[in-house]
Scaffold this active site. Structure first.
Site, mmCIF file in Angstrom:
data_model
loop_
_atom_site.group_PDB
_atom_site.id
_atom_site.type_symbol
_atom_site.label_atom_id
_atom_site.label_comp_id
_atom_site.label_asym_id
_atom_site.label_seq_id
_atom_site.Cartn_x
_atom_site.Cartn_y
_atom_site.Cartn_z
ATOM 1 N N SER A 87 0.861 -1.182 0.000
ATOM 2 C CA SER A 87 0.000 0.000 0.000
ATOM 3 C C SER A 87 0.892 1.224 0.000
ATOM 4 O O SER A 87 2.059 1.152 0.385
ATOM 5 C CB SER A 87 -0.883 -0.008 1.252
ATOM 6 O OG SER A 87 -1.512 1.231 1.464
ATOM 7 N N TYR A 136 -1.237 -0.524 10.823
ATOM 8 C CA TYR A 136 -1.441 -0.929 9.435
ATOM 9 C C TYR A 136 -0.232 -0.580 8.575
ATOM 10 O O TYR A 136 0.226 -1.410 7.775
ATOM 11 C CB TYR A 136 -2.694 -0.246 8.884
ATOM 12 C CG TYR A 136 -3.000 -0.601 7.447
ATOM 13 C CD1 TYR A 136 -3.528 -1.837 7.115
ATOM 14 C CD2 TYR A 136 -2.762 0.311 6.410
ATOM 15 C CE1 TYR A 136 -3.818 -2.172 5.802
ATOM 16 C CE2 TYR A 136 -3.046 -0.006 5.103
ATOM 17 C CZ TYR A 136 -3.565 -1.253 4.800
ATOM 18 O OH TYR A 136 -3.831 -1.571 3.499
#
Length: 256
Positions: free
Chosen positions: A137, A150
């Site tokens: 990501s 995350y």
């Protein structure tokens, strides 16, 4: 589509990116094994094609994943593509988020990748062909306040996949690590249900199809990093050359 094989294995196939990837490959005539703990979600994914085969497994269970990969290759044939889409995405400040949640994030987002890679890649490398796709990501490239757990997992995914690629650079395997901005999936809704940093609130969200299209192009052209979206490549350069400016902007936007 860059995929020329017959059999694919996709984790996180019960929804979102994993579901879309499985359905697109099935439309191309591939047999697709989807892995997830979400049995109902996988059932919905498989309704679109008789060549999508659901397998209930927890990707954090090393022995179960290794056994299942062996079963898939017995039932469907040698794997030609692996795509690691299983993930969770709760946000929160590091000292306020439950440490068990932070560890679970790492076990699923990163540990699942390790389990699938070690289970499936050796045989693929021995055959000298195939595709290996990881989903990192932009959160694994650019750190963000209230996203630490995350971000850490996606940075780990990117680093692991990059080293894996270079350790097997002449193996015949095509490696891609995808680093998209937010994508409109149920995973993104997990984040929205916890806490949403102002820096990304209301920003660009891609569709799964846009991300997967960029991955296919990277596979075709031998590019390791897939960074779809308008600002991703610029953000990557900013993080590399001007990290202080990124943090200055982040603190200004978030207000602390």
């Amino acid at each position: 589509m860059a995929f020329k094989g017959k059999v694919a294995l996709i984790t996180g196939g019960g929804s979102g990116m994993g579901r879309t990837a499985a359905q697109l490959l099935a439309k191309q005539g591939a047999s697709v094994a989807i892995l997830d703990v979400n049995e109902e979600g996988m059932k919905e994914t498989a309704e679109s094609s008789a060549t999508i085969h659901p397998f209930v497994v927890d990707v954090t269970d090393t022995d179960a994943v290794h056994a299942l990969v062996e079963q898939v290759e017995r039932d469907l044939g040698p794997l030609d593509r692996i795509a690691n889409a299983a993930a969770i995405m709760p946000f929160g400040k590091l000292l306020e988020q439950d440490p068990k949640v932070q560890l679970k994030l790492m076990q699923i987002n990163y540990g699942g990748l390790v389990n699938v890679a070690t289970a499936a890649l050796p045989a693929m490398i021995q055959r000298g062909k195939g595709d290996f796709i990881s989903f990192s990501s932009m959160s694994g490239v650019i750190p963000g306040l209230m996203m630490g757990g995350y971000c850490a997992t996606k940075a780990a995914v990117q680093m692991y996949t990059e080293i894996l690629y270079h350790e097997n650079i002449n193996s015949g395997i095509r490696f891609v690590c995808a680093c998209p901005p937010p994508v409109s999936t149920p995973l993104w809704k997990q984040a929205e249900a916890t806490v949403m940093p102002k820096l990304i609130e209301g920003g660009e969200t891609l569709t799964p199809e846009q991300v997967l299209e960029d991955i296919e192009q990277c596979l075709e052209h031998g590019e390791f990093l897939s960074m779809p979206g308008k600002g991703t490549k610029f953000g990557y350069k900013m993080r590399r050359f001007l990290p202080g400016q990124i943090w200055k902007h982040t603190h200004k936007v978030e207000g602390f």
